[in-house]
Design an enzyme around this catalytic site. Structure first.
Site, PDB file in Angstrom:
ATOM      1  N   TYR A 147       0.822  -1.222   0.000  1.00 60.19           N
ATOM      2  CA  TYR A 147       0.000   0.000   0.000  1.00 60.19           C
ATOM      3  C   TYR A 147       0.849   1.262   0.000  1.00 60.19           C
ATOM      4  CZ  TYR A 147      -4.605  -2.133   0.806  1.00 60.19           C
ATOM      5  OH  TYR A 147      -5.781  -2.820   0.682  1.00 60.19           O
ATOM      6  N   LYS A 205       4.129 -15.230   2.162  1.00 61.14           N
ATOM      7  CA  LYS A 205       4.380 -15.921   0.888  1.00 61.14           C
ATOM      8  C   LYS A 205       5.891 -16.130   0.819  1.00 61.14           C
ATOM      9  CE  LYS A 205       2.988 -17.588  -3.112  1.00 61.14           C
ATOM     10  NZ  LYS A 205       2.234 -18.869  -3.208  1.00 61.14           N
ATOM     11  N   ASP A 237      -1.856 -18.407   0.091  1.00 56.71           N
ATOM     12  CA  ASP A 237      -2.817 -19.118  -0.773  1.00 56.71           C
ATOM     13  C   ASP A 237      -3.481 -20.258  -0.002  1.00 56.71           C
ATOM     14  OD1 ASP A 237      -0.296 -20.313  -0.724  1.00 56.71           O
ATOM     15  OD2 ASP A 237      -0.326 -20.918  -2.825  1.00 56.71           O
ATOM     16  N   ASP A 261      -5.958  -7.398   3.921  1.00 61.80           N
ATOM     17  CA  ASP A 261      -7.107  -6.768   3.258  1.00 61.80           C
ATOM     18  C   ASP A 261      -7.963  -7.844   2.596  1.00 61.80           C
ATOM     19  OD1 ASP A 261      -8.718  -4.687   2.089  1.00 61.80           O
ATOM     20  OD2 ASP A 261      -7.675  -5.068   0.204  1.00 61.80           O
ATOM     21  N   ASP A 265     -11.782  -9.696   4.079  1.00 59.65           N
ATOM     22  CA  ASP A 265     -13.067  -9.710   3.364  1.00 59.65           C
ATOM     23  C   ASP A 265     -13.574 -11.149   3.228  1.00 59.65           C
ATOM     24  OD1 ASP A 265     -13.067  -6.943   2.990  1.00 59.65           O
ATOM     25  OD2 ASP A 265     -13.775  -7.103   0.919  1.00 59.65           O
TER      26      ASP A 265
HETATM   27  C1  IPM Z   1     -10.266  -1.822   3.973  1.00 63.65           C
HETATM   28  C2  IPM Z   1     -10.605  -1.199   2.655  1.00 63.65           C
HETATM   29  C3  IPM Z   1      -9.518  -0.206   2.286  1.00 63.65           C
HETATM   30  C4  IPM Z   1      -8.207  -0.956   2.179  1.00 63.65           C
HETATM   31  C5  IPM Z   1      -9.790   0.606   1.009  1.00 63.65           C
HETATM   32  C6  IPM Z   1     -11.123   1.321   1.075  1.00 63.65           C
HETATM   33  C7  IPM Z   1      -8.672   1.563   0.708  1.00 63.65           C
HETATM   34  O1  IPM Z   1     -10.756  -2.186   1.678  1.00 63.65           O
HETATM   35  O2  IPM Z   1     -10.178  -1.086   4.963  1.00 63.65           O
HETATM   36  O3  IPM Z   1     -10.089  -3.038   4.018  1.00 63.65           O
HETATM   37  O4  IPM Z   1      -7.891  -1.530   1.124  1.00 63.65           O
HETATM   38  O5  IPM Z   1      -7.484  -0.989   3.159  1.00 63.65           O
HETATM   39 MG    MG Z   2     -10.621  -4.145   2.382  1.00 60.78          MG
END
Ligand code: IPM
Ligand code: MG
Length: 377
Positions: A147, A205, A237, A261, A265
């Site tokens: 990032y 990784k 992975d 990240d 999710d």
């Molecule tokens: C998160 C989000 C952010 C990230 C985005 C909105 C920049 O997906 O907080 O997980 O990638 O960190």
């Molecule tokens: Mg995210």
């Protein structure tokens, strides 16, 4: 203690942000009464709301407010269809969210992923795979890796070819400090939970990436300082696969920024809704106080924004995490979590967690869920 004032910057942002923030503030006001606390809550624009109000995704006044606050309660930012109208660097994700993370050196992102029994139906996995329950914590490094690594550029060779570069880079000390957060979290969890395992699974990784090799070495070294916590290493992975095959094996998942990240999710999908996952982004502790930014793991959900159907629980639980980590208000934190739980036990459901086959469930909107949680406090 009761006379102490906690200063909170409330940045609701875009999409469903304002709707769910309203409910979180409502809950904080109720907690204030119940525990005789004082929350000084100041709202300020961020994201597209900031651009519309003051020409910047993070207006100077909003940043100034954050700097004099004890914590930031954050909604969500972004609006993909408006993105093309301004340069990349000025868009809310980079100019507001990533900037705040860097500005306050919020290197540790904690995302608790818990599937409550009453909501087992929203988990996409079979009952057997849910085992005795999904309950783990993602600890994600938040200010390093791909990032923020330099160089981060885009070049045009002029012959129809372009080149885009992102750099995945970690230093020893960056890995050390996030590893400590993960091991300490595993120790804390061990104290608090019956089903907790006292285990850190470190994700990397290392079979391909140099920073992965370093990550594994440094985490192993730090692990020797925590004899009560077991450490295992897992390639990213494989971790993505294990999360859907056997999520009950995890306790604390330690990840670098991008892997965290993605995996967080995936983890949210396991418990059925992004609307249930709160998060805490923390800096280093100074004199027993930790500055933090607290936000739902989900985004602006433009498809349901303004309809008062969004689930406010992730925002409310984020406020609870703020009480826990930044203000050391353990009882107040606990009472919010219990109130959320009781509202769910009583059958209150926003659309994302509603199951029409459940006769005890009642489908309600954003405000009603906030009210139900306040009533359960
Ligand atoms: C998160 C989000 C952010 C990230 C985005 C909105 C920049 O997906 O907080 O997980 O990638 O960190
Ligand atoms: Mg995210």
């Amino acid at each position: 203690m009761g006379s102490q004032t906690f200063n909170i910057a409330a940045l609701a942002g875009d999409g469903i942000g304002p709707e769910v923030m309203r409910e979180a503030i409502k809950v904080l006001r109720a907690v204030e009464k119940k525990f005789s606390l004082r929350f000084d809550i100041t709202e300020a624009p961020v994201g597209w709301a900031g651009i519309d109000a003051a020409g910047q995704a993070l207006p100077d006044a909003t940043l100034a407010l954050c700097k004099k606050s004890d914590a930031i309660l954050f909604g969500s930012v972004g609006s993909p269809e408006r993105d093309p109208t301004i340069p990349k660097a000025e868009r809310p994700e980079r100019a507001a969210l990533m900037r705040l993370r860097k500005e306050f050196e919020l290197f540790a992102n904690l995302r608790p992923v818990i599937l409550w029994n009453e909501l087992a139906h929203i988990c996409p996995l079979t009952k057997e795979r849910q085992g005795d329950g999904i309950d783990f914590l993602v600890v994600r490094e938040l200010t390093g890796g791909m990032y923020f690594g330099q160089p981060k550029t885009s070049e045009d060779f002029g012959d129809g070819q372009r080149r885009a570069i992102d750099t995945m880079v970690y230093t020893t000390s960056e890995i050390e400090r996030i590893a400590h957060v993960a091991f300490r979290a595993a120790e804390e969890r061990l104290k608090s939970g019956v089903r907790r395992k006292g285990k850190v699974t470190s994700i990397d990784k290392a079979n391909v990436l140099e920073n992965g090799v370093l990550w594994r070495e440094v985490v192993t070294n730090i692990g020797t300082q925590y004899p009560n916590v077991a450490l295992e290493h897992m390639l990213v992975d494989n971790a993505a696969m294990q999360l859907v095959l056997k999520p009950t094996q995890f306790d604390v998942l330690l990840c670098e920024n991008l892997f965290g990240d993605i995996l967080s999710d995936e983890a949210a999908a396991l418990i059925g809704s992004l609307g249930m996952v709160p998060s805490a982004s923390l800096g280093a502790a100074k004199e027993n106080r930790v500055f933090g930014l607290y936000e739902p793991a989900g985004g602006t959900a433009p498809d349901i924004a303004g309809k008062s159907v969004a689930n406010p629980i992730a925002q409310i639980l984020s406020a609870a995490l703020m009480l826990l980590y930044s203000f050391n208000l353990y009882d107040a934190h606990h009472s919010i979590v219990e109130a959320v739980r009781n509202a769910i036990v009583a059958g209150q459901r926003t659309g994302d967690i509603f199951n029409p086959a459940d006769p005890t469930a009642r489908k309600i909107g954003t405000r009603e869920m906030g009210d139900a949680i306040v009533a359960a406090l």
